[in-house]
Design a protein around this motif. Structure first.
Motif, PDB file in Angstrom:
ATOM      1  N   ARG A  30       1.467  -2.968  -7.427  1.00 19.84           N
ATOM      2  CA  ARG A  30       0.499  -1.950  -6.990  1.00 19.84           C
ATOM      3  C   ARG A  30       0.845  -0.550  -7.465  1.00 19.84           C
ATOM      4  O   ARG A  30       0.023   0.352  -7.364  1.00 19.84           O
ATOM      5  CB  ARG A  30       0.359  -1.961  -5.469  1.00 19.84           C
ATOM      6  CG  ARG A  30      -0.623  -3.008  -4.994  1.00 19.84           C
ATOM      7  CD  ARG A  30      -0.961  -2.806  -3.543  1.00 19.84           C
ATOM      8  NE  ARG A  30      -2.010  -3.726  -3.131  1.00 19.84           N
ATOM      9  CZ  ARG A  30      -2.516  -3.782  -1.909  1.00 19.84           C
ATOM     10  NH1 ARG A  30      -2.078  -2.961  -0.989  1.00 19.84           N
ATOM     11  NH2 ARG A  30      -3.455  -4.642  -1.600  1.00 19.84           N
TER      12      ARG A  30
ATOM     13  N   MET B 220      -3.487  -2.988 -11.769  1.00 16.46           N
ATOM     14  CA  MET B 220      -4.389  -3.040 -10.613  1.00 16.46           C
ATOM     15  C   MET B 220      -5.846  -2.827 -11.005  1.00 16.46           C
ATOM     16  O   MET B 220      -6.744  -3.449 -10.443  1.00 16.46           O
ATOM     17  CB  MET B 220      -3.961  -2.005  -9.579  1.00 16.46           C
ATOM     18  CG  MET B 220      -2.571  -2.236  -9.025  1.00 16.46           C
ATOM     19  SD  MET B 220      -2.354  -3.878  -8.285  1.00 16.46           S
ATOM     20  CE  MET B 220      -3.302  -3.658  -6.779  1.00 16.46           C
TER      21      MET B 220
ATOM     22  N   SER C 159     -10.231  -5.965  -4.104  1.00 11.82           N
ATOM     23  CA  SER C 159      -8.882  -5.500  -4.389  1.00 11.82           C
ATOM     24  C   SER C 159      -7.994  -6.637  -4.866  1.00 11.82           C
ATOM     25  O   SER C 159      -8.056  -7.740  -4.335  1.00 11.82           O
ATOM     26  CB  SER C 159      -8.293  -4.875  -3.127  1.00 11.82           C
ATOM     27  OG  SER C 159      -6.990  -4.389  -3.378  1.00 11.82           O
TER      28      SER C 159
ATOM     29  N   TRP D 283      -6.727   0.037  -3.087  1.00 16.00           N
ATOM     30  CA  TRP D 283      -7.276  -0.249  -4.407  1.00 16.00           C
ATOM     31  C   TRP D 283      -8.736  -0.690  -4.366  1.00 16.00           C
ATOM     32  O   TRP D 283      -9.368  -0.827  -5.406  1.00 16.00           O
ATOM     33  CB  TRP D 283      -6.411  -1.280  -5.140  1.00 16.00           C
ATOM     34  CG  TRP D 283      -5.234  -0.592  -5.766  1.00 16.00           C
ATOM     35  CD1 TRP D 283      -3.978  -0.516  -5.273  1.00 16.00           C
ATOM     36  CD2 TRP D 283      -5.238   0.181  -6.975  1.00 16.00           C
ATOM     37  NE1 TRP D 283      -3.188   0.248  -6.094  1.00 16.00           N
ATOM     38  CE2 TRP D 283      -3.934   0.686  -7.155  1.00 16.00           C
ATOM     39  CE3 TRP D 283      -6.215   0.502  -7.924  1.00 16.00           C
ATOM     40  CZ2 TRP D 283      -3.579   1.486  -8.234  1.00 16.00           C
ATOM     41  CZ3 TRP D 283      -5.865   1.288  -9.006  1.00 16.00           C
ATOM     42  CH2 TRP D 283      -4.564   1.774  -9.160  1.00 16.00           C
TER      43      TRP D 283
ATOM     44  N   ARG E 227      -7.487  -1.646   2.174  1.00 15.85           N
ATOM     45  CA  ARG E 227      -6.675  -1.648   0.957  1.00 15.85           C
ATOM     46  C   ARG E 227      -7.055  -0.448   0.107  1.00 15.85           C
ATOM     47  O   ARG E 227      -8.238  -0.210  -0.129  1.00 15.85           O
ATOM     48  CB  ARG E 227      -6.900  -2.922   0.147  1.00 15.85           C
ATOM     49  CG  ARG E 227      -6.300  -4.156   0.807  1.00 15.85           C
ATOM     50  CD  ARG E 227      -6.391  -5.311  -0.138  1.00 15.85           C
ATOM     51  NE  ARG E 227      -5.868  -6.518   0.497  1.00 15.85           N
ATOM     52  CZ  ARG E 227      -6.220  -7.729   0.128  1.00 15.85           C
ATOM     53  NH1 ARG E 227      -7.082  -7.902  -0.839  1.00 15.85           N
ATOM     54  NH2 ARG E 227      -5.718  -8.779   0.721  1.00 15.85           N
TER      55      ARG E 227
ATOM     56  N   THR F 228       0.826  -1.205   0.000  1.00 19.75           N
ATOM     57  CA  THR F 228       0.000   0.000   0.000  1.00 19.75           C
ATOM     58  C   THR F 228       0.858   1.251   0.000  1.00 19.75           C
ATOM     59  O   THR F 228       0.376   2.332  -0.361  1.00 19.75           O
ATOM     60  CB  THR F 228      -0.934   0.026   1.222  1.00 19.75           C
ATOM     61  OG1 THR F 228      -0.178  -0.303   2.386  1.00 19.75           O
ATOM     62  CG2 THR F 228      -2.074  -0.945   1.059  1.00 19.75           C
TER      63      THR F 228
END
Length: 891
Positions: free
Chosen positions: A716, A722, A684, A785, A783, A93
């Motif tokens: 990421r 992603m 995610s 995403w 997360r 992250t």
């Protein structure tokens, strides 16, 4: 504001006190002379001190200070700011956060603003610990895992090196040092911070779900999304509703056979049943003093599983005793104790007169807690070890669900023979094929790790073995764990059972286990077997460890070893021996090899000493970012490589000058039609990149081979990968498809496509998108995403029956509207098929929690509640999300 330059202007300058003969200053809330202060929970006192110290009239106002002081009346009502002392990032992250800041530098530079202004204002630590993959599991080749990590992640490591040079207040800790939560506990934690001649409590927000472990040291901290962490890095406080604080009173004595993991699961069960979502938990009572600091951090780690924000253990004499074993000098310890006592943040748990007032009190008797495991699919589904055999067989009977597998009676006795390394074995329902002692949760706790090691020692001495086809692994959170396992003499016995140290970082729990032997996979598929994984982590949703392993149990490290030896979870340890008879004809039961609590504590006392922590500090300081793989240019704006498949500038800052209006969402299609409990694992991208996925197609187009795909976590920093991996989980239950699949229906054409491909078509045709969902949308660990992915897919709003609070905040932070069906209503009650087109009208004068009208192309009209909880939510949404808002403030 800089405290040293503006003390006279500070509205609370009259509260300033001194320590160390006037050399250090601090804001002393006791000088308010307000009797309410001593009745506040200690976690709220930390919030109050931060608000007083950071009161600047802009981000934090005097009204906020008064609201916190009036916590008894304002709890669950007032919105208050919290400026933490530091930010903690792990690389999965952390890299997108840093990529966003690098892209923000580009954006402001294009508008004539000095890009060097974009740097974290809050000290930020980034730990590279999630990129490790287990290619080799035997000790003599396990170091190749680190070599492969450096090769695979060269671009990412070079980017991190650039970040450490280009950004102020950024500290990058390279691979093979330790897992993020343990580095936080062992090296970064301070309890008190000293800056600009002021001393104040340490506090932290982090992008890792294990951030809450730090509360076991009396340091207030919790997990946030990547978007929120970026805002804090850029100087904005975290906004939170002044929480209710549940006092968890611990009484009774710990059972000698009960590990801290059992205590964790016992407390988790009690607190989950108590309904404490979004609340602080603060521990008190005489039972707390019986828990070591590692015990407390292990308990604090699990608070996301019962949906609390933090589980806080105030500093006491046990905390001080712990830090005496670390690299804290005597002078530092004395300063810590003096300050904490001066502001009444130090506790004596045996003195009930010090007990604060709590919103409510839950009492837990420690003597009632017995050994448990958790599973087979969710952390909250606890199973007493003495009931494991019965419970597993009941799971085989039950229909498919959170507990059931629906295996017919006649097939429950299926046994499938197979050959492995020239020898024949058999698999059955319940056979263990993965057994992992991993870095998450447990390895910071010496008592449970030493219990596992002593158990291994006794088992080996009794002639017991682990079948060679079982994927065993030991991924310590840090070198400290390896050090004390080795010093205590138990590491060779763990290795002899197959639990070799394979590296330092996240492994099995994020799906990074090496593939199971082909013969094992074939046997599982041939018999349609419910094979099992047992791991000492805190995440085990179905399919997360391995696609073909349906039942996964969380267990303490010694129980992981025990089930590996047994080779099955279909066993009653009280009545059945661990593994048939030994070579000398003896039956060995678990009770015969389980070490006593006294033996474990004595071993811990003998091995977990200050030298371990000095070794940790030495390793941290020597490692640095000096490896040749870390070379990076020194420049203010990052030199993007457009050929890179790891690091790419995202499109979040396009059209930065234009301010959005609320407007209207016209004729939107539903990209997905989802049910209840859609977790962040479903949304995610995580784990390996499937060869038939949209992300794989993209990487193949870049001329990469499947061996070079690496994992979603490692990529990421590439929004193209992603976005294609968003909603790509094989366990996604999309009602448009009718079975678990990472697919959806492209409604205009009627075609079934990958979610990304369908979204791409919608965006190409200028069609806005929404998502329909049930209860608990976005539950699970934080997360970034989970919000960024849907945003880049073109999702404008999500209509659900309810949202996980943190995820709702993340959606707003990315400019996606969280809309909630009215109470008692759902997609089913409104008879929505999901194929309608939806029009949602948003007035320009939007208010908090306003009801909006949704009209469908079928003529149906219904109302939803827009979950904007604060004025800042409205501001962020109007700007198209928090990142754009922060960039605009720079302009």
């Amino acid at each position: 504001m800089a405290l040293t330059s503006s003390v006279k202007e500070h509205p609370y300058s009259h509260l300033i006190d001194t320590l160390k003969d006037g050399k250090l200053k601090f804001f002393n809330p006791q000088k308010l002379n307000d009797p309410r202060y001593e009745k506040l929970p200690l976690s709220i006192r930390v919030l109050l001190e931060a608000a007083i110290r950071k009161c600047d009239g802009f981000y934090t106002k005097e009204e906020d200070v008064q609201n916190i002081l009036d916590w008894q009346q304002q709890q669950n009502t007032a919105e208050v700011p919290f400026p933490p002392a530091r930010v903690l990032l792990q690389d999965f992250t952390g890299i997108p956060a840093m990529v966003d800041l690098a892209a923000m530098r580009d954006a402001v530079a294009k508008h004539g603003v000095d890009p060097g202004l974009i740097s974290p204002m809050c000290p930020t630590d980034l730990i590279v610990d999630h990129s490790l993959q287990i290619d080799f599991s035997k000790w003599w080749v396990s170091l190749k895992n680190q070599e492969m990590e450096l090769i695979r992640n060269k671009e990412r490591l070079q980017f991190f090196k650039w970040c450490s040079k280009a950004f102020k207040n950024v500290n990058v800790i390279p691979p093979d040092v330790g897992a993020v939560h343990q580095v936080n506990l062992e090296y970064l934690s301070r309890v008190v911070q000293v800056n600009d001649e002021f001393i104040y409590p340490d506090s932290v927000v982090g992008t890792d779900s294990h951030t809450t472990m730090i509360n076991g040291l009396g340091i207030l901290g919790w997990g946030v999304g990547g978007i929120e962490s970026e805002a804090v890095m850029l100087g904005q406080p975290v906004s939170l509703t002044l929480p209710r604080v549940v006092g968890c009173k611990l009484v009774g004595s710990v059972n000698p056979l009960t590990t801290s993991i059992d205590i964790v699961l016992g407390i988790t069960k009690h607190l989950r049943q108590a309904g404490i979502a979004g609340k602080f938990v603060e521990f008190f009572g005489p039972g707390v003093s019986q828990l070591s600091t590692p015990d407390r951090t292990t308990i604090a780690n699990m608070c996301p599983e019962y949906n609390a924000t933090v589980s806080f253990f105030p500093v006491d004499h046990v905390t001080l005793k712990h830090f005496k074993k670390t690299n804290f000098t005597q002078e530092k310890l004395e300063l810590l104790e003096s300050y904490m006592k001066a502001v009444k943040l130090f506790r004596s748990y045996e003195d009930p007169s010090e007990d604060p007032h709590y919103s409510e009190v839950i009492e837990i008797n420690l003597s009632s807690i017995m050994p448990h495991v958790s599973g087979p699919k969710r952390p909250q589904d606890r199973v007493a070890v003495n009931s494991m055999k019965e419970d597993f067989r009941r799971c085989l009977d039950e229909k498919v669900g959170f507990k059931g597998f629906h295996i017919s009676k006649e097939k429950q006795g299926t046994q499938v023979p197979f050959l492995h390394c020239g020898q024949e074995y058999q698999l059955a329902h319940g056979s263990v094929v993965i057994a992992a002692v991993i870095s998450c949760t447990n390895n910071c706790n010496p008592s449970v790790m030493l219990t596992a090691g002593l158990l291994a020692k006794k088992a080996v001495e009794a002639g017991l073995v682990v079948k060679p086809y079982i994927r065993t692994s030991l991924a310590p959170g840090s070198g400290m764990v390896t050090h004390y396992l080795n010093t205590s003499g138990v590491l060779p016995y763990l290795s002899q059972l197959g639990f070799e140290v394979i590296g330092y970082g996240c492994a099995t729990c994020v799906g990074n286990t090496a593939p199971l032997p082909d013969a094992v996979v074939d046997a599982i598929k041939h018999g349609d077997l419910v094979a099992c994984g047992v791991l000492s982590g805190n995440r085990h949703f179905e399919g997360r460890l391995c696609d073909c392993v349906r039942a996964n149990y969380l267990a303490s490290p010694p129980l992981v070893v025990a089930y590996a030896i047994a080779g099955t979870v279909d066993i009653d340890f009280e009545k059945e021996p661990l593994a048939g008879v030994t070579s000398d004809g003896k039956e060995v039961y678990l009770r015969d090899v389980w070490p006593s609590r006294e033996e474990v504590l004595q071993t811990e006392e003998d091995t977990v000493i200050s030298s371990i922590f000095r070794d940790r500090t030495g390793r941290m300081e020597v490692r640095g970012m000096s490896h040749p793989n870390y070379f990076a240019e020194h420049c203010v704006v990052f030199p993007w490589d457009h050929k890179s498949t790891y690091i790419r500038s995202p499109s979040f800052f396009n059209k930065l000058v234009r301010l959005l209006t609320f407007g209207i969402i016209v004729n939107a299609h539903a990209l997905l039609f989802l049910g209840d409990k859609v977790t962040t694992d479903h949304i995610s991208p995580a784990g390996s990149i499937a060869r038939v996925s949209a992300a794989a197609k993209y990487l193949l187009s870049k001329r990469l081979t499947p061996r070079e795909f690496n994992s979603y976590g490692a990529r990421r920093g590439n929004d193209a990968v992603m976005t294609r991996g968003t909603f790509a989980s094989i366990k996604l239950q999309n009602r448009f498809i009718g079975k678990p699949s990472p697919k959806t229906l492209h409604i205009p054409s009627g075609q079934t496509l990958d979610v990304f491909e369908a979204a791409e078509r919608y965006q190409r045709d200028g069609i806005p998108l929404i998502i329909l969902a049930g209860k608990g949308y976005g539950s699970g660990n934080s997360r970034d995403w989970v919000a960024k992915g849907p945003y880049l897919l073109g999702v404008r709003a999500i209509i659900a029956e309810s949202f996980e609070k943190l995820h709702k905040t993340q959606l707003v932070g990315m400019g996606i509207m969280p809309l909630q069906f009215l109470p008692g209503e759902s997609a089913d009650s409104l008879e929505l098929c999901g194929k309608e087109r939806f029009t949602i009208t948003l007035p320009d004068d939007m208010s908090l929690r306003q009801q909006l009208t949704v009209k469908t192309s079928q003529g149906k009209t219904f109302c939803v509640t827009a979950l904007f909880e604060s004025e800042s939510d409205l501001v962020f949404y109007r700007h198209g999300g928090l990142l754009r808002y922060v960039a605009r403030t720079m302009l």
